[in-house]
Design a protein around this motif. Structure first.
Motif, mmCIF file in Angstrom:
data_model
loop_
_atom_site.group_PDB
_atom_site.id
_atom_site.type_symbol
_atom_site.label_atom_id
_atom_site.label_comp_id
_atom_site.label_asym_id
_atom_site.label_seq_id
_atom_site.Cartn_x
_atom_site.Cartn_y
_atom_site.Cartn_z
ATOM 1 N N THR A 1 31.335 34.518 33.143
ATOM 2 C CA THR A 1 32.074 35.764 33.275
ATOM 3 C C THR A 1 33.249 35.769 32.305
ATOM 4 O O THR A 1 33.752 34.704 31.932
ATOM 5 N N ASN B 1 35.959 37.357 33.271
ATOM 6 C CA ASN B 1 37.091 37.509 34.184
ATOM 7 C C ASN B 1 37.561 36.131 34.649
ATOM 8 O O ASN B 1 36.820 35.399 35.305
ATOM 9 N N TYR C 1 33.396 35.258 44.299
ATOM 10 C CA TYR C 1 34.512 36.074 44.762
ATOM 11 C C TYR C 1 35.592 36.194 43.689
ATOM 12 O O TYR C 1 35.698 35.353 42.797
ATOM 13 N N LEU C 2 36.384 37.257 43.809
ATOM 14 C CA LEU C 2 37.588 37.446 42.994
ATOM 15 C C LEU C 2 38.792 36.931 43.760
ATOM 16 O O LEU C 2 38.844 37.049 44.991
ATOM 17 N N GLU D 1 43.390 40.192 42.462
ATOM 18 C CA GLU D 1 42.494 41.036 41.658
ATOM 19 C C GLU D 1 41.642 41.932 42.547
ATOM 20 O O GLU D 1 41.419 43.101 42.225
ATOM 21 N N ALA D 2 41.166 41.400 43.642
ATOM 22 C CA ALA D 2 40.343 42.194 44.553
ATOM 23 C C ALA D 2 41.139 43.359 45.133
ATOM 24 O O ALA D 2 40.625 44.473 45.256
ATOM 25 N N GLY E 1 41.291 46.317 43.005
ATOM 26 C CA GLY E 1 40.014 46.974 42.777
ATOM 27 C C GLY E 1 39.332 46.521 41.492
ATOM 28 O O GLY E 1 38.435 47.196 40.988
ATOM 29 N N THR E 2 39.743 45.386 40.969
ATOM 30 C CA THR E 2 39.151 44.853 39.742
ATOM 31 C C THR E 2 37.670 44.575 39.956
ATOM 32 O O THR E 2 37.259 44.101 41.008
ATOM 33 N N LYS E 3 36.874 44.859 38.939
ATOM 34 C CA LYS E 3 35.449 44.558 38.963
ATOM 35 C C LYS E 3 35.167 43.522 37.892
ATOM 36 O O LYS E 3 35.871 43.453 36.887
ATOM 37 N N ALA E 4 34.150 42.721 38.117
ATOM 38 C CA ALA E 4 33.822 41.675 37.156
ATOM 39 C C ALA E 4 32.312 41.596 36.980
ATOM 40 O O ALA E 4 31.574 41.525 37.956
ATOM 41 N N GLU E 5 31.880 41.612 35.735
ATOM 42 C CA GLU E 5 30.473 41.383 35.437
ATOM 43 C C GLU E 5 30.268 39.882 35.318
ATOM 44 O O GLU E 5 31.137 39.150 34.852
#
Length: 85
Positions: A19, A21, A64-65, A69-70, A73-77
């Motif tokens: 990732t 992130n 998990y974030l 960050e969670a 509302g951060t998203k991670a690919e």
């Protein structure tokens, strides 16, 4: 929970999380337990690990974030690979 690793005691289970992130991690937990046998945020190898599991059985990998960050509302690919050597 993304996947299960079954009966991986004698040979290590290899988990590789890719990732961009830096706040995305994974835990490896016995099925039905909330106590991780491996936590990538505390591991010396980060998001790549070769893990000797403590007992026969099913395990789950939880990606998990970090909480900060969670909450934003951060998203991670990511891609994750699981293998038994």
């Amino acid at each position: 929970n993304l996947d299960k690793i079954a009966n991986a005691v004698e040979d290590p289970a290899v988990v590789d999380l890719q990732t961009a992130n830096t706040s995305l991690y994974f835990n490896v937990l016995p099925a039905g337990s909330e106590e991780a046998v491996y936590a990538s945020d505390r591991g010396a190898t980060g998001n790549q690990a070769s893990i000797t599991l403590p007992a026969d059985g099913d395990y789950r990998v939880m990606v998990y974030l970090f909480r900060n960050e969670a909450r934003r509302g951060t998203k991670a690919e990511f891609t994750i690979s699981l293998s038994l050597k």
